[in-house]
Design an enzyme around this catalytic site. Structure first.
Site, PDB file in Angstrom:
ATOM      1  N   ASP A   1      29.739   9.949  45.329  1.00  0.00           N
ATOM      2  CA  ASP A   1      28.934  10.949  45.934  1.00  0.00           C
ATOM      3  C   ASP A   1      28.038  10.239  46.691  1.00  0.00           C
ATOM      4  O   ASP A   1      27.953  11.312  48.400  1.00  0.00           O
ATOM      5  CB  ASP A   1      28.600  12.157  45.619  1.00  0.00           C
ATOM      6  CG  ASP A   1      29.218  12.754  44.712  1.00  0.00           C
ATOM      7  OD1 ASP A   1      30.985  12.650  44.133  1.00  0.00           O
ATOM      8  OD2 ASP A   1      29.078  13.893  44.489  1.00  0.00           O
TER       9      ASP A   1
ATOM     10  N   HIS B   1      18.492   2.811  41.789  1.00  0.00           N
ATOM     11  CA  HIS B   1      18.995   4.208  42.244  1.00  0.00           C
ATOM     12  C   HIS B   1      19.622   4.720  40.327  1.00  0.00           C
ATOM     13  O   HIS B   1      19.865   5.767  40.398  1.00  0.00           O
ATOM     14  CB  HIS B   1      19.900   4.620  43.002  1.00  0.00           C
ATOM     15  CG  HIS B   1      18.835   4.974  43.925  1.00  0.00           C
ATOM     16  ND1 HIS B   1      18.051   4.050  44.430  1.00  0.00           N
ATOM     17  CD2 HIS B   1      19.627   5.605  44.886  1.00  0.00           C
ATOM     18  CE1 HIS B   1      17.769   4.014  46.199  1.00  0.00           C
ATOM     19  NE2 HIS B   1      18.335   5.492  46.220  1.00  0.00           N
TER      20      HIS B   1
ATOM     21  N   GLU C   1      36.228  18.396  43.520  1.00  0.00           N
ATOM     22  CA  GLU C   1      35.736  18.287  42.525  1.00  0.00           C
ATOM     23  C   GLU C   1      35.194  19.962  42.155  1.00  0.00           C
ATOM     24  O   GLU C   1      35.278  20.776  42.978  1.00  0.00           O
ATOM     25  CB  GLU C   1      34.027  17.586  43.601  1.00  0.00           C
ATOM     26  CG  GLU C   1      33.993  16.515  42.973  1.00  0.00           C
ATOM     27  CD  GLU C   1      32.375  15.539  43.377  1.00  0.00           C
ATOM     28  OE1 GLU C   1      31.568  16.249  43.651  1.00  0.00           O
ATOM     29  OE2 GLU C   1      32.077  14.718  43.464  1.00  0.00           O
TER      30      GLU C   1
HETATM   31  C1  LIG Z   1      21.784  10.474  44.764  1.00  0.00           C
HETATM   32  C2  LIG Z   1      22.428   9.746  44.426  1.00  0.00           C
HETATM   33  C3  LIG Z   1      23.587  10.007  43.573  1.00  0.00           C
HETATM   34  C4  LIG Z   1      25.214   9.249  43.046  1.00  0.00           C
HETATM   35  N1  LIG Z   1      26.056   9.749  42.709  1.00  0.00           N
HETATM   36  C5  LIG Z   1      26.634   8.901  41.805  1.00  0.00           C
HETATM   37  C6  LIG Z   1      28.050   9.540  41.656  1.00  0.00           C
HETATM   38  O1  LIG Z   1      28.587   9.910  42.419  1.00  0.00           O
HETATM   39  N2  LIG Z   1      29.016   8.574  40.975  1.00  0.00           N
HETATM   40  C7  LIG Z   1      28.138   7.743  40.114  1.00  0.00           C
HETATM   41  O2  LIG Z   1      29.350   7.002  39.267  1.00  0.00           O
HETATM   42  N3  LIG Z   1      27.082   7.938  40.330  1.00  0.00           N
HETATM   43  C8  LIG Z   1      26.159   8.267  40.754  1.00  0.00           C
HETATM   44  N4  LIG Z   1      25.194   7.990  41.036  1.00  0.00           N
HETATM   45  C9  LIG Z   1      24.823   7.272  39.908  1.00  0.00           C
HETATM   46  C10 LIG Z   1      24.666   5.932  40.226  1.00  0.00           C
HETATM   47  O3  LIG Z   1      25.883   5.471  40.795  1.00  0.00           O
HETATM   48  C11 LIG Z   1      23.833   5.099  39.259  1.00  0.00           C
HETATM   49  O4  LIG Z   1      22.571   4.911  39.339  1.00  0.00           O
HETATM   50  C12 LIG Z   1      24.080   3.409  39.877  1.00  0.00           C
HETATM   51  O5  LIG Z   1      23.875   2.401  38.593  1.00  0.00           O
HETATM   52  C13 LIG Z   1      22.371   3.266  41.180  1.00  0.00           C
HETATM   53  O6  LIG Z   1      23.801   2.092  41.467  1.00  0.00           O
HETATM   54  P1  LIG Z   1      22.255   0.951  41.951  1.00  0.00           P
HETATM   55  O7  LIG Z   1      22.821  -0.303  42.605  1.00  0.00           O
HETATM   56  O8  LIG Z   1      20.936   1.286  42.647  1.00  0.00           O
HETATM   57  O9  LIG Z   1      21.901   0.124  40.592  1.00  0.00           O
HETATM   58  P2  LIG Z   1      20.365   0.348  39.851  1.00  0.00           P
HETATM   59  O10 LIG Z   1      20.072   0.775  39.291  1.00  0.00           O
HETATM   60  O11 LIG Z   1      19.348  -1.262  40.718  1.00  0.00           O
HETATM   61  O12 LIG Z   1      21.095  -0.767  38.553  1.00  0.00           O
HETATM   62  C14 LIG Z   1      21.715  -0.212  37.682  1.00  0.00           C
HETATM   63  C15 LIG Z   1      22.432  -1.234  36.389  1.00  0.00           C
HETATM   64  O13 LIG Z   1      23.204  -2.135  37.099  1.00  0.00           O
HETATM   65  C16 LIG Z   1      22.869  -3.427  37.270  1.00  0.00           C
HETATM   66  N5  LIG Z   1      22.970  -4.185  37.857  1.00  0.00           N
HETATM   67  C17 LIG Z   1      22.853  -3.745  39.028  1.00  0.00           C
HETATM   68  N6  LIG Z   1      23.427  -4.330  39.653  1.00  0.00           N
HETATM   69  C18 LIG Z   1      23.988  -6.038  39.252  1.00  0.00           C
HETATM   70  C19 LIG Z   1      24.787  -7.012  39.650  1.00  0.00           C
HETATM   71  N7  LIG Z   1      25.127  -7.660  40.711  1.00  0.00           N
HETATM   72  N8  LIG Z   1      25.362  -7.537  39.153  1.00  0.00           N
HETATM   73  C20 LIG Z   1      24.896  -7.132  37.266  1.00  0.00           C
HETATM   74  N9  LIG Z   1      24.606  -5.843  36.959  1.00  0.00           N
HETATM   75  C21 LIG Z   1      23.878  -5.483  37.865  1.00  0.00           C
HETATM   76  C22 LIG Z   1      21.317  -3.481  36.561  1.00  0.00           C
HETATM   77  O14 LIG Z   1      20.658  -4.503  35.979  1.00  0.00           O
HETATM   78  C23 LIG Z   1      21.256  -2.084  36.454  1.00  0.00           C
HETATM   79  O15 LIG Z   1      21.385  -2.106  34.471  1.00  0.00           O
HETATM   80  C24 LIG Z   1      24.550   8.581  41.770  1.00  0.00           C
HETATM   81  C25 LIG Z   1      22.968   7.937  42.206  1.00  0.00           C
HETATM   82  C26 LIG Z   1      21.756   9.126  42.333  1.00  0.00           C
HETATM   83  C27 LIG Z   1      20.742   8.888  43.427  1.00  0.00           C
END
Ligand SMILES: Cc1cc2nc3c(=O)[nH]c(=O)nc-3n(C[C@H](O)[C@H](O)[C@H](O)COP(=O)(O)OP(=O)(O)OC[C@H]3O[C@@H](n4cnc5c(N)ncnc54)[C@H](O)[C@@H]3O)c2cc1C
Length: 420
Positions: free
Chosen positions: A161, A101, A277
């Site tokens: 969020d 994400h 917020e």
């Molecule tokens: C609808 C929406 C709302 C959001 N709201 C917020 C918010 O309110 N606050 C906020 O802070 N962020 C928010 N985000 C952003 C979100 O926190 C980041 O994009 C986060 O990285 C997504 O988590 P993911 O599991 O999908 O990670 P991914 O997109 O899969 O990975 C993100 C990064 O983390 C690394 N990574 C993933 N897993 C691991 C692991 N186990 N160990 C080491 N590295 C790892 C990956 O290599 C990559 O660099 C939001 C995103 C969306 C889509």
């Protein structure tokens, strides 16, 4: 003689270059991955590799096929085996993917390599009730962490969020939301991590133990190791949330009130809000936007009647958590806090929801957008930290200037304490 030596050198370099080219083009990790005896799955299906090259942003897609294989580990051991294999010759890149994400391909491999889709892994969420923490696999989604801890009447303190994000994914960034002013970002609420380092070693780290690794991995964008376990702080979970929105037409008044509210961090719960917020409304439709589906439709507001300064309005969003048992005192506490703020008096919108529904609020909007085919589209998104000294300029230049009435996307403003 010298010329001959040079020729020889050129020939050697040329043959080395050809050799490398062949190795790179011919690099296939499939035999290596099947030989190392993983308990989890290995996939080289084109459609699955394409899927993991995409993320929520839909802004980047690997043109050349950089992802050679996808691994779904069943355990910590599987992650170790893949990273160790990646270090052997011919080496390959490894990238951890949580829920994909992020927006610009962060979870994909930039070089030819293997994506480790963390998923459920070993699957255990272990709540330590007395110690008030929970141990979770790095690929676990926050929504599942919340559900598991709520069974004990406990919950983590700091959130994002949206909860369909993985623990490893948000801890690799920061994890911020309206609770950050009080508890700090999610990375400030972790006691301990198990990390698989670039060499394939498993290291437990915390403030006291291997602290360099601990601090590098938290907020480390996945570049310093793979988080396989996180120990996250818990507190008693409230039952319900009073959720309030008030409007401002003047930016300085709005930001002054936001700053006042976050200055109350650390006070007794009764003397502060639990979440602060806000968002900017440059388009009338936005007041009833995807984030407001919990507020009754009988709450619509006519922006034109509110005397918006430069066509822009600002919405402060605040909540108060409570237990059924002290529902009476909550009204008084809210009233006392609202009296200290300077919003448009006719613009108070209130709703009351269970705690889990509040934390999981964006999911309701997600389902709505999915049903209209609007979730799987491109999501350009920009996060910026703006210092207090320049926030008024930012308002004039960006909210009223560049954006003024020309965008319908959400624009959130989170006030933050730097010391958190
Ligand atoms: C609808 C929406 C709302 C959001 N709201 C917020 C918010 O309110 N606050 C906020 O802070 N962020 C928010 N985000 C952003 C979100 O926190 C980041 O994009 C986060 O990285 C997504 O988590 P993911 O599991 O999908 O990670 P991914 O997109 O899969 O990975 C993100 C990064 O983390 C690394 N990574 C993933 N897993 C691991 C692991 N186990 N160990 C080491 N590295 C790892 C990956 O290599 C990559 O660099 C939001 C995103 C969306 C889509």
């Amino acid at each position: 003689m010298a010329a001959m030596k040079n020729n020889l050198l050129v020939t050697i370099l040329l043959s080395l270059a050809i050799c490398c080219l062949v190795l790179t083009v011919g690099l296939t990790v499939e035999p290596t991955l099947t030989e190392i005896g993983l308990d989890g799955e290995v996939s080289v299906e084109a459609s699955e590799l394409e899927a993991v090259s995409l993320d929520f942003g839909r802004l980047s897609r690997r043109e050349e096929k950089t992802t050679l294989a996808l691994v779904r580990p069943a355990s910590l051991d599987d992650v170790v085996k893949v990273v160790k294999a990646a270090n052997k010759w011919p080496s390959f890149a490894v990238s951890a993917r949580g829920h994909g994400h992020s927006i610009s391909g962060q979870a994909d491999t930039r070089m030819k390599g293997v994506v480790i889709e963390m998923g459920k892994g070993s699957g255990e969420i272990k709540v330590w009730e007395k110690e008030m923490y929970v141990d979770v696999w790095g690929g676990e989604l926050w929504i599942d962490v919340l559900k598991a801890t709520m069974e004990y009447g406990l919950a983590p303190m700091s959130w994002t969020d949206y909860l369909y994000l993985s623990v490893g994914g948000t801890l690799s960034n920061a994890g911020i939301s309206g609770q950050t002013f009080n508890y700090g970002p999610q990375i400030s609420n972790v006691f301990e991590l198990d990390v698989v380092t670039g060499k394939g070693e498993v290291m437990t780290c915390s403030e006291e133990r291997n602290s360099d690794l601990f601090h590098a991995v938290l907020g480390g964008l996945g570049q310093f190791g793979i988080i396989t376990r996180a120990r996250i702080a818990l507190q008693p979970a409230p039952q319900r949330v009073r959720w309030i929105r008030v409007l401002y037409s003047n930016f300085s008044t709005f930001s002054k009130d936001q700053e006042f509210l976050i200055s109350l961090h650390g006070r007794q719960a009764s003397q502060r809000f639990d979440y602060v917020e806000g968002f900017v409304i440059v388009d009338e439709g936005l007041i009833n936007n995807w984030r407001s589906s919990f507020f009754s439709p009988s709450n619509p507001v006519k922006i034109s009647s509110l005397n918006a300064d430069g066509g822009v309005l600002y919405c402060l969003e605040i909540t108060k958590n409570y237990h059924q048992g002290n529902a009476d005192s909550v009204d008084e506490e809210i009233e006392a806090l609202l009296k200290k703020l300077d919003f448009i008096p006719t613009s108070v919108f209130t709703t009351d929801v269970p705690y889990v529904d509040f934390l999981n609020r964006v999911h309701k909007a997600e389902l709505k957008l999915r049903s209209k085919g609007l979730w799987d589209v491109s999501h350009p998104w920009l996060n910026l930290f703006v210092p207090k000294s320049r926030i008024e300029d930012f308002d004039k230049g960006v909210f009223k200037g560049i954006l003024g009435n020309k965008t319908s996307g959400p624009i959130l403003i989170y006030p933050m304490n730097k010391n958190k």
